[in-house]
Design an enzyme around this catalytic site. Structure first.
Site, short mmCIF file in Angstrom:
data_model
loop_
_atom_site.label_atom_id
_atom_site.label_comp_id
_atom_site.label_asym_id
_atom_site.label_seq_id
_atom_site.Cartn_x
_atom_site.Cartn_y
_atom_site.Cartn_z
CB CYS A 129 -0.89 -0.01 1.25
SG CYS A 129 -2.08 1.35 1.30
CB CYS A 136 -2.04 -0.56 8.60
SG CYS A 136 -2.31 -1.74 7.28
CD GLU A 185 -7.77 3.60 -0.22
OE1 GLU A 185 -7.81 3.51 1.00
OE2 GLU A 185 -8.82 3.59 -0.92
CB SER A 216 -12.57 -0.83 3.55
OG SER A 216 -12.00 -0.07 4.59
CG LEU A 239 -13.56 8.59 11.30
CD1 LEU A 239 -13.52 9.50 10.09
CD2 LEU A 239 -14.90 8.72 12.01
CB CYS A 358 -8.39 -5.75 10.52
SG CYS A 358 -10.06 -6.28 10.32
N1 SAH Z 1 -6.87 0.38 2.68
C1 SAH Z 1 -8.23 0.26 3.02
C2 SAH Z 1 -8.69 -1.18 3.17
C3 SAH Z 1 -7.78 -2.17 3.87
S1 SAH Z 1 -7.57 -2.10 5.60
C4 SAH Z 1 -8.52 1.02 4.29
O1 SAH Z 1 -7.59 1.44 4.94
O2 SAH Z 1 -9.69 1.23 4.58
C5 SAH Z 1 -9.00 -2.80 6.37
C6 SAH Z 1 -9.31 -2.20 7.77
O3 SAH Z 1 -8.39 -2.68 8.77
C7 SAH Z 1 -9.17 -0.69 7.78
O4 SAH Z 1 -10.23 -0.10 8.48
C8 SAH Z 1 -7.88 -0.50 8.53
O5 SAH Z 1 -7.77 0.77 9.05
C9 SAH Z 1 -7.96 -1.59 9.57
N2 SAH Z 1 -6.67 -1.90 10.19
C10 SAH Z 1 -5.43 -1.69 9.71
N3 SAH Z 1 -4.50 -2.11 10.58
C11 SAH Z 1 -5.16 -2.60 11.65
C12 SAH Z 1 -4.75 -3.22 12.87
N4 SAH Z 1 -3.47 -3.43 13.13
N5 SAH Z 1 -5.69 -3.63 13.73
C13 SAH Z 1 -7.00 -3.47 13.44
N6 SAH Z 1 -7.46 -2.91 12.30
C14 SAH Z 1 -6.55 -2.47 11.41
FE1 SF4 Z 2 -3.07 1.10 3.39
FE2 SF4 Z 2 -5.48 0.66 4.53
FE3 SF4 Z 2 -3.20 -0.19 5.71
FE4 SF4 Z 2 -3.76 2.41 5.62
S1 SF4 Z 2 -4.94 0.82 6.69
S2 SF4 Z 2 -1.74 1.46 5.17
S3 SF4 Z 2 -4.74 2.57 3.62
S4 SF4 Z 2 -4.02 -0.90 3.75
#
Ligand code: SAH
Ligand code: SF4
Length: 389
Positions: A129, A136, A185, A216, A239, A358
């Protein structure tokens, strides 16, 4: 640089070693054009569509509604490709994670989350990403490229292969829902995602309805309206913070598209109604965004938007800079949101033991040395600089 073309451009070899072209991921019109180009009739595209996307066939010789010479001609010129499954991990809770290798050697993950009489596939839109949300794991990966439509559709087809659902039963399918919540994304790779989802939604093929698909986004404001208008899928918005000060830090995309613009794009999302709410995802980070005051500010921020608020306990990964909020903090937060009239389910982490929950997706999971930690800090700094430029 346009919002829909953020990752470096990359064109996959469209043919195999024998020069045969992959048919997966072509639109109906493109498939018709292919048929004409090899001297076959246009209606062959319809027949092929049924075999490829309804029956899941990868072998032209099985396609018995086509005459033998037609099958032979197709087999000479085309393939129906699948990615290679590098690993197939199964969690104690039934969640499965597949690491898939694409023809250029790049790898992505898809996750299947079974429930009693349905199942959701979490699909990736990019290798890595370009963004660097601090919580993340995917954001720490240096290599990024867009997946093309065939690679996105192929994740769904491969899951159907693995679940033995060709053709899919009308009720009780284990692959009934799709969430574009894997690596990447999706709104930075909109064209390929849109093309893939149109194939997935097609009623004569894979046939998963738009009501069962959720995309998402981290908040790519300029692409949200188009996504709603053209695809009309459910929208989820990551958010995670209620002030620009905090969101700028934990989600650097906020510096480009701040909360005011994001909330406005949500308010005007096409098709929004009480029956069709936006899901706001809110990751619960201990001592960072999880106080009762944050909960009240969240309610205020979303006032008037038909919404559901999905609370996600933070999932840990090697080197992560945060911790999960306590169960008590999550409950108090959820109660405030709930009392304000919003559904606020807490997302039960699934597949944590196989790093499938996630935010845990990345091609390798490892224990970090100091040097690796420094390397990750570099990756994040480089990517943030690219976002700012
Ligand atoms: N890039 C997109 C979709 C992939 S992430 C986005 O960011 O929406 C899917 C979901 O997991 C998003 O809401 C992201 O914020 C959440 N997420 C990322 N890292 C996480 C973590 N370590 N623990 C819980 N949720 C997380
Ligand atoms: Fe990319 Fe979604 Fe992870 Fe943010 S939460 S780094 S946008 S995959």
């Amino acid at each position: 640089m346009s919002a829909s073309n953020h990752a470096s451009a990359f064109v996959l070899p469209a043919t195999d070693a024998d020069g045969r072209k992959n048919l997966v991921g072509l639109s109906r019109e493109e498939l018709e054009a292919e048929m004409l180009s090899v001297g076959l009739e246009k209606f062959r595209a319809r027949q092929l569509w049924h075999w490829i996307y309804h029956r899941g066939s990868t072998d032209f010789s099985e396609m018995t509604t086509l005459a033998k010479p037609v099958r032979e001609k197709l087999a000479d010129a085309y393939i129906v490709a699948r990615p290679t499954v590098v690993t197939d991990l199964k969690s104690a809770d039934g969640t499965r994670k597949w690491l898939l290798r694409m023809p250029d050697g790049q790898e992505v993950e898809s996750v299947h989350i079974p429930e009693e009489d349905r199942g959701t596939l979490c699909v990736s839109s990019q290798v890595g990403c370009t963004l660097t949300c601090r919580f993340c794991h995917t954001g720490t990966q240096r290599l990024v490229r867009n997946l093309d439509a065939s690679e996105i559709v192929a994740q769904v087809m491969l899951a159907r292969d693995m679940l033995g659902e060709w053709p899919a039963p009308p009720d009780g399918r284990m692959l009934s829902n799709i969430v574009m919540m894997g690596m990447g994304e999706p709104l930075f790779n909109y064209d390929n995602v849109a093309k893939a989802l149109k194939i997935v939604m097609d009623g004569d093929g894979i046939s998963i309805s738009k009501r069962r698909i959720t995309l998402s986004t981290s908040g790519v404001v300029p692409m949200m309206e188009r996504c709603g208008e053209e695809l009309n899928v459910n929208l989820a918005v990551s958010l995670h913070a209620v002030t620009d000060e905090l969101r700028d830090i934990i989600m650097p995309i906020n510096r480009k598209y701040p909360l005011r613009d994001l909330v406005e794009a949500c308010r005007t999302y096409p098709g929004l109604s009480n029956a069709r709410r936006i899901t706001f995802e809110y990751v619960m980070l201990k001592g960072v965004n999880d106080t009762p005051a944050d909960a009240r500010a969240l309610v205020k921020l979303l006032e008037g938007i038909p919404a559901k608020i999905n609370l996600i306990p933070f999932n840990e990964w090697p080197g992560a800079p945060y911790e999960r909020s306590t169960a008590r903090a999550i409950q108090v937060f959820g109660d405030i949101v709930n009392n304000a009239g919003y559904a606020s389910p807490v997302r039960t982490p699934r597949g944590e033991d196989i790093m499938a929950a996630c935010g845990q997706l990345k091609s390798a999971s490892l224990r970090l040395t100091a040097a690796e930690r420094a390397a990750i800090a570099n990756v994040i700094a480089e990517k943030d600089a690219a976002l700012a430029s």
